[in-house]
Design a protein around this motif. Sequence first.
Motif, PDB file in Angstrom:
ATOM      1  N   SER A 142       0.819  -1.206   0.000  1.00 25.29           N
ATOM      2  CA  SER A 142       0.000   0.000   0.000  1.00 25.29           C
ATOM      3  C   SER A 142       0.858   1.264   0.000  1.00 25.29           C
ATOM      4  CB  SER A 142      -0.937   0.016   1.212  1.00 25.29           C
ATOM      5  OG  SER A 142      -0.209   0.131   2.411  1.00 25.29           O
ATOM      6  N   ILE A 143       2.089   1.155   0.448  1.00 30.34           N
ATOM      7  CA  ILE A 143       3.021   2.289   0.411  1.00 30.34           C
ATOM      8  C   ILE A 143       3.867   2.231  -0.855  1.00 30.34           C
ATOM      9  CG2 ILE A 143       4.984   3.388   1.562  1.00 30.34           C
ATOM     10  CD1 ILE A 143       3.940   2.173   4.191  1.00 30.34           C
ATOM     11  N   PHE A 144       4.423   1.055  -1.121  1.00 28.90           N
ATOM     12  CA  PHE A 144       5.436   0.908  -2.158  1.00 28.90           C
ATOM     13  C   PHE A 144       4.879   1.019  -3.570  1.00 28.90           C
ATOM     14  CE2 PHE A 144       7.216  -2.380  -5.020  1.00 28.90           C
ATOM     15  CZ  PHE A 144       8.405  -1.745  -5.339  1.00 28.90           C
ATOM     16  N   PHE A 145       3.639   0.562  -3.805  1.00 28.49           N
ATOM     17  CA  PHE A 145       3.130   0.551  -5.166  1.00 28.49           C
ATOM     18  C   PHE A 145       2.746   1.934  -5.664  1.00 28.49           C
ATOM     19  CE2 PHE A 145       1.926  -4.100  -6.234  1.00 28.49           C
ATOM     20  CZ  PHE A 145       3.192  -4.517  -5.838  1.00 28.49           C
ATOM     21  N   ASP A 146       2.751   2.937  -4.798  1.00 29.22           N
ATOM     22  CA  ASP A 146       2.605   4.330  -5.227  1.00 29.22           C
ATOM     23  C   ASP A 146       3.996   4.931  -5.276  1.00 29.22           C
ATOM     24  OD1 ASP A 146      -0.090   3.891  -5.187  1.00 29.22           O
ATOM     25  OD2 ASP A 146      -0.477   5.004  -3.358  1.00 29.22           O
ATOM     26  N   LEU A 147       4.725   4.658  -6.335  1.00 34.13           N
ATOM     27  CA  LEU A 147       6.118   5.102  -6.402  1.00 34.13           C
ATOM     28  C   LEU A 147       6.338   6.063  -7.556  1.00 34.13           C
ATOM     29  CD1 LEU A 147       7.853   3.607  -8.892  1.00 34.13           C
ATOM     30  CD2 LEU A 147       7.588   1.637  -7.412  1.00 34.13           C
ATOM     31  N   ARG A 148       7.357   6.919  -7.391  1.00 36.95           N
ATOM     32  CA  ARG A 148       7.710   7.897  -8.422  1.00 36.95           C
ATOM     33  C   ARG A 148       9.186   8.220  -8.309  1.00 36.95           C
ATOM     34  NH1 ARG A 148       7.731  13.438  -8.062  1.00 36.95           N
ATOM     35  NH2 ARG A 148       6.665  13.302  -6.049  1.00 36.95           N
ATOM     36  N   CYS A 149       9.848   8.396  -9.445  1.00 35.65           N
ATOM     37  CA  CYS A 149      11.257   8.788  -9.453  1.00 35.65           C
ATOM     38  C   CYS A 149      11.358  10.274  -9.124  1.00 35.65           C
ATOM     39  CB  CYS A 149      11.873   8.508 -10.825  1.00 35.65           C
ATOM     40  SG  CYS A 149      13.576   9.094 -10.982  1.00 35.65           S
ATOM     41  N   VAL A 150      11.990  10.591  -7.999  1.00 35.61           N
ATOM     42  CA  VAL A 150      12.198  11.985  -7.599  1.00 35.61           C
ATOM     43  C   VAL A 150      13.505  12.521  -8.167  1.00 35.61           C
ATOM     44  CG1 VAL A 150      12.496  13.537  -5.612  1.00 35.61           C
ATOM     45  CG2 VAL A 150      10.835  11.662  -5.498  1.00 35.61           C
TER      46      VAL A 150
END
Length: 621
Positions: free
Chosen positions: A441-449
């Motif tokens: 639930s945390i990890f699958f909302d990811l984005r390259c910063v």
Amino acid sequence: MSSAGDSPELLAISDFLGVHAPFDLLSDQALSKIAQHIDVEYFSKGHECKQQQNRAIRIIRSGAVDIRSGDDRLLQRMGEGESYILEGIFEEYPDARVTLYEDSLIYALDAEHAEQWVLSNRDAARYFHRQTHRRLRRAARYTPEPHNMLRPVAGVMSRDILAFAPQTSIQQAAQAMSARRISSAPIIQDNKLVGIITDRDFRSRVIAKGLDFTTPVSAIMTPDPVAIDEQQSLFDATLTMVREKIHHLPVVSRQNRQDLVGIVTASDLILAKQDDPVYMVQHIGRCIDIPSLKSIVENMPTMMVEWLKAGIKASQVSRFLTAISDAVTIKLIELFIEQSGPAPAAFCWLGFGSQGRAEQLINADQDNGLLISNSVSDEQMPWFSQLADYVCDGLNECGYVYCPGNVMAKNPLWRQPLAQWQKMVDSWTSSPTPDAVMRVSIFFDLRCVYGDQTLAMQLQQHMLTKASSNTIFLAALAANVLEHTPPLGLFRRFIVERNGEHKDALDIKKRGLLPITDIMRIHALANRIDAVNTHARIEALANAKVMTVKDSRNIQDAYDFILQTRAEAQANTISLSGNQGVSNFVDPDTLSETNRQALKDAFEVVNSAQNTIRLRYRGGL
């Protein structure tokens, strides 16, 4: 049926109406007139209300009314103080049955006087527009005035463009630019944008290298330049320039990204709005150490209050705040590289959770990770460990506190080569334990910063492939989605905390926003949609026909309204007591009657969306 009689009775009716939506929007004079024309009706439990082909308004004085579908599914239950127009209900639900859930006392205002004293008021009339859905949409989309920095960039860009073909000589280009007194020019081939040249190119790529002036400009241009479309905002343009470290930005058509329509410069943006808070991003890029970063970020709570007062919607404020946290993260990485030298292998700094979705508000904690190229050696890993410590410690010092669950790049579990990340995904999807579901639930909302975007794309595609093909995993995620139900009980009454610090309040993030982000995540994973932002996911799901247009609009309006309520409650706390005591709890009694009704509508939309999750994914178990 009996008519409301003497003055004390009329006063009691007007007083009752005056504290319930939408009558709370009307004047005392209007309420007095309405009270004179109210009929009082009594119905026994089980009575069915028939369609009467008029627009009379009914107000529940006591009791409850059920709206059920043709298959006897409960659509809505209305309680004391709520109003409805029977014709509006049947317009929205043609096969509906409207029955009395219990013995009820109903105030009735005939169609003629309803039109004269209530429906003639635009704001009050909106309450009855298709009941839940249109009412919520109006509430969710209201904003005082658009903020200056949200104007389309088309309003400030230069349309009188001097452009060159790739074979134009350096000297010819320089002479033409000098005559026009401009510092940049696009390079066009076959009516397509292929490059850009600037004054800096003449200095660093021509004069400094002694290049022949007859050389074509294609030799010194920046090929395939970063561009922005004409409907994107001044904020988008500012943020792009700061991130890319450029001062000239081509503007292209939204319909055709290769069709050049203008040029915008840093000077254009400064003239458009000087001293705007969004320039915090630019100031962050000029910081030289952590204390100077901290001094800027400390102003964020005040900035959030000012943005909301200026009429910026909470969804846009959250984007601003995410842009600032991104900028702080990027600057910390750059400071570390200045001190320690370049990275020994390609890497990507990942933002998870609300940062990954670009939906942060204030007091956000850290959720991040470090994704490293498979080419990294054991001897090179200490560099990344030191980077993680430096950045996470710096973020904590700037107010982005350490993650309570230790989901940070400081933790070796969240600092690994791509292959190891992929193995973790395989493990989570094949054995969806409660702990694995929590991490997902945390990890699958990811984005390259920061860093190599292709690494993040590879990881995300692996994640989507594994998740979409595993019905057991999706069923486990669905079970998690259904754990957090909206705080709405019988007769649409709010379920609030009974004791403790937040007595009589409800957790609007945990019980309102979190269910929506969870719902959109599982739909996106199941359908291999790579969008991460909640708005973007809703749009992509509607385009893919996973959701109907109506359902997608309803869930987006519900999300926007709940987020707006949360942000404004936090802003009120900041205004009263600074950043102390800011939380995600909201006391419904502090909201206007209209906003309480809209919040109930939003929670009902969330509840309906959760029912869809239950039917669609729980079968995997």
